[in-house]
Design a protein around this motif. Sequence first.
Motif, PDB file in Angstrom:
ATOM      1  N   ILE A  31       0.851  -1.085  -0.101  1.00 12.48           N
ATOM      2  CA  ILE A  31      -0.094  -0.117  -0.110  1.00 12.48           C
ATOM      3  C   ILE A  31       0.954   1.338   0.078  1.00 12.48           C
ATOM      4  N   GLU A  32       1.875   1.218   0.776  1.00 13.26           N
ATOM      5  CA  GLU A  32       2.844   2.497   0.780  1.00 13.26           C
ATOM      6  C   GLU A  32       3.558   2.538  -0.635  1.00 13.26           C
ATOM      7  N   ARG A  33       3.859   1.572  -1.346  1.00 15.56           N
ATOM      8  CA  ARG A  33       4.573   1.723  -2.644  1.00 15.56           C
ATOM      9  C   ARG A  33       3.488   2.254  -3.656  1.00 15.56           C
ATOM     10  N   LEU A  34       2.230   1.689  -3.521  1.00 15.86           N
ATOM     11  CA  LEU A  34       1.195   2.273  -4.445  1.00 15.86           C
ATOM     12  C   LEU A  34       0.650   3.596  -4.032  1.00 15.86           C
ATOM     13  N   ALA A  35       0.902   3.952  -2.693  1.00 21.01           N
ATOM     14  CA  ALA A  35       0.674   5.522  -2.573  1.00 21.01           C
ATOM     15  C   ALA A  35       1.513   6.407  -3.188  1.00 21.01           C
ATOM     16  N   GLU A  36       2.922   5.973  -3.168  1.00 24.16           N
ATOM     17  CA  GLU A  36       4.126   6.627  -3.654  1.00 24.16           C
ATOM     18  C   GLU A  36       3.770   6.588  -5.192  1.00 24.16           C
ATOM     19  N   ARG A  37       3.462   5.555  -5.923  1.00 23.66           N
ATOM     20  CA  ARG A  37       3.332   5.710  -7.288  1.00 23.66           C
ATOM     21  C   ARG A  37       2.122   6.512  -7.600  1.00 23.66           C
ATOM     22  N   LEU A  38       1.040   6.548  -6.944  1.00 24.75           N
ATOM     23  CA  LEU A  38      -0.172   7.544  -7.095  1.00 24.75           C
ATOM     24  C   LEU A  38       0.076   9.059  -6.711  1.00 24.75           C
ATOM     25  N   GLU A  39       1.019   9.208  -5.819  1.00 26.61           N
ATOM     26  CA  GLU A  39       1.901  10.517  -5.467  1.00 26.61           C
ATOM     27  C   GLU A  39       2.345  10.984  -6.943  1.00 26.61           C
ATOM     28  N   THR A  40       3.209  10.102  -7.247  1.00 25.53           N
ATOM     29  CA  THR A  40       4.110  10.488  -8.288  1.00 25.53           C
ATOM     30  C   THR A  40       2.955  10.701  -9.729  1.00 25.53           C
ATOM     31  N   LEU A  41       2.184   9.919  -9.867  1.00 24.34           N
ATOM     32  CA  LEU A  41       1.334  10.070 -10.968  1.00 24.34           C
ATOM     33  C   LEU A  41       0.466  11.433 -10.861  1.00 24.34           C
ATOM     34  N   SER A  42       0.182  11.628  -9.813  1.00 24.87           N
ATOM     35  CA  SER A  42      -0.849  12.864  -9.657  1.00 24.87           C
ATOM     36  C   SER A  42       0.160  14.055  -9.667  1.00 24.87           C
ATOM     37  N   ILE A  43       1.450  14.121  -9.387  1.00 21.70           N
ATOM     38  CA  ILE A  43       2.320  15.497  -9.735  1.00 21.70           C
ATOM     39  C   ILE A  43       2.602  15.168 -11.456  1.00 21.70           C
ATOM     40  N   GLN A  44       2.659  14.237 -12.039  1.00 20.49           N
ATOM     41  CA  GLN A  44       2.849  14.239 -13.368  1.00 20.49           C
ATOM     42  C   GLN A  44       1.416  14.573 -14.096  1.00 20.49           C
ATOM     43  N   VAL A  45       0.355  14.212 -13.676  1.00 15.84           N
ATOM     44  CA  VAL A  45      -0.979  14.895 -14.157  1.00 15.84           C
ATOM     45  C   VAL A  45      -1.067  16.133 -13.914  1.00 15.84           C
ATOM     46  N   GLU A  46      -0.860  16.607 -12.695  1.00 14.12           N
ATOM     47  CA  GLU A  46      -0.774  18.084 -12.467  1.00 14.12           C
ATOM     48  C   GLU A  46       0.163  18.779 -13.398  1.00 14.12           C
ATOM     49  N   ALA A  47       1.268  18.451 -13.708  1.00 11.56           N
ATOM     50  CA  ALA A  47       2.176  19.134 -14.683  1.00 11.56           C
ATOM     51  C   ALA A  47       1.984  19.009 -15.834  1.00 11.56           C
ATOM     52  N   GLN A  48       0.910  18.206 -16.227  1.00 15.64           N
ATOM     53  CA  GLN A  48       0.495  17.999 -17.621  1.00 15.64           C
ATOM     54  C   GLN A  48      -0.636  18.831 -17.665  1.00 15.64           C
ATOM     55  N   GLY A  49      -1.559  19.105 -16.586  1.00 16.65           N
ATOM     56  CA  GLY A  49      -2.535  19.779 -16.825  1.00 16.65           C
ATOM     57  C   GLY A  49      -2.198  21.246 -16.789  1.00 16.65           C
ATOM     58  N   GLN A  50      -1.041  21.757 -16.238  1.00 13.69           N
ATOM     59  CA  GLN A  50      -0.543  22.882 -16.433  1.00 13.69           C
ATOM     60  C   GLN A  50       0.133  23.224 -18.000  1.00 13.69           C
ATOM     61  N   GLN A  51       0.615  22.240 -18.555  1.00 12.23           N
ATOM     62  CA  GLN A  51       1.038  22.463 -19.896  1.00 12.23           C
ATOM     63  C   GLN A  51       0.013  22.512 -20.862  1.00 12.23           C
ATOM     64  N   VAL A  52      -1.165  21.849 -20.346  1.00  5.40           N
ATOM     65  CA  VAL A  52      -2.529  21.785 -21.541  1.00  5.40           C
ATOM     66  C   VAL A  52      -2.920  23.390 -21.003  1.00  5.40           C
ATOM     67  N   GLN A  53      -3.024  23.887 -19.927  1.00  7.10           N
ATOM     68  CA  GLN A  53      -3.413  25.138 -19.850  1.00  7.10           C
ATOM     69  C   GLN A  53      -2.607  26.233 -20.393  1.00  7.10           C
ATOM     70  N   GLN A  54      -1.308  26.023 -20.436  1.00  9.94           N
ATOM     71  CA  GLN A  54      -0.260  27.048 -21.085  1.00  9.94           C
ATOM     72  C   GLN A  54      -0.498  26.819 -22.540  1.00  9.94           C
ATOM     73  N   GLN A  55      -0.686  25.532 -23.171  1.00  6.76           N
ATOM     74  CA  GLN A  55      -0.928  25.405 -24.495  1.00  6.76           C
ATOM     75  C   GLN A  55      -2.390  25.952 -24.969  1.00  6.76           C
ATOM     76  N   GLY A  56      -3.477  25.807 -24.329  1.00  7.60           N
ATOM     77  CA  GLY A  56      -4.622  26.659 -24.435  1.00  7.60           C
ATOM     78  C   GLY A  56      -4.440  28.176 -24.626  1.00  7.60           C
ATOM     79  N   TYR A  57      -3.828  28.667 -23.596  1.00 12.24           N
ATOM     80  CA  TYR A  57      -3.356  30.335 -23.764  1.00 12.24           C
ATOM     81  C   TYR A  57      -2.567  30.564 -24.952  1.00 12.24           C
ATOM     82  N   GLN A  58      -1.651  29.734 -25.480  1.00 12.49           N
ATOM     83  CA  GLN A  58      -0.934  29.882 -26.491  1.00 12.49           C
ATOM     84  C   GLN A  58      -1.742  29.935 -27.774  1.00 12.49           C
ATOM     85  N   ILE A  59      -2.647  28.876 -27.934  1.00 14.21           N
ATOM     86  CA  ILE A  59      -3.475  29.017 -28.928  1.00 14.21           C
ATOM     87  C   ILE A  59      -4.675  30.087 -28.859  1.00 14.21           C
TER      88      ILE A  59
END
Length: 103
Positions: A31-59
Amino acid sequence: MISAGVEVKINRLESIVEQIGEAVLSTTETIERLAERLETLSIQVEAQGQQVQQQGYQIVALCDAVQTLTESHHNSLQKLNQLTQTVDRFICLIQELDDSNNS
């Protein structure tokens, strides 16, 4: 004999409790390993969300630039059309003057 039977049961219970403890520890680690993986994925998704938002502004900015360019092109075409009409009138006037001088 009774004490031997009790001792066997206690040994079996100790073994069962030990196996349960190992299973709980293993599950906790998983469960601890899964939690760490979920946290990593969450950080990646958040970063991708920010990139998508930035690309939206650029568009949006690109669309605004294209709109401005289109308006500028339209104005240039109108001015070019006016210039063409003026040149046509000059040519007609020159031809008329030439014709009247040749007559």
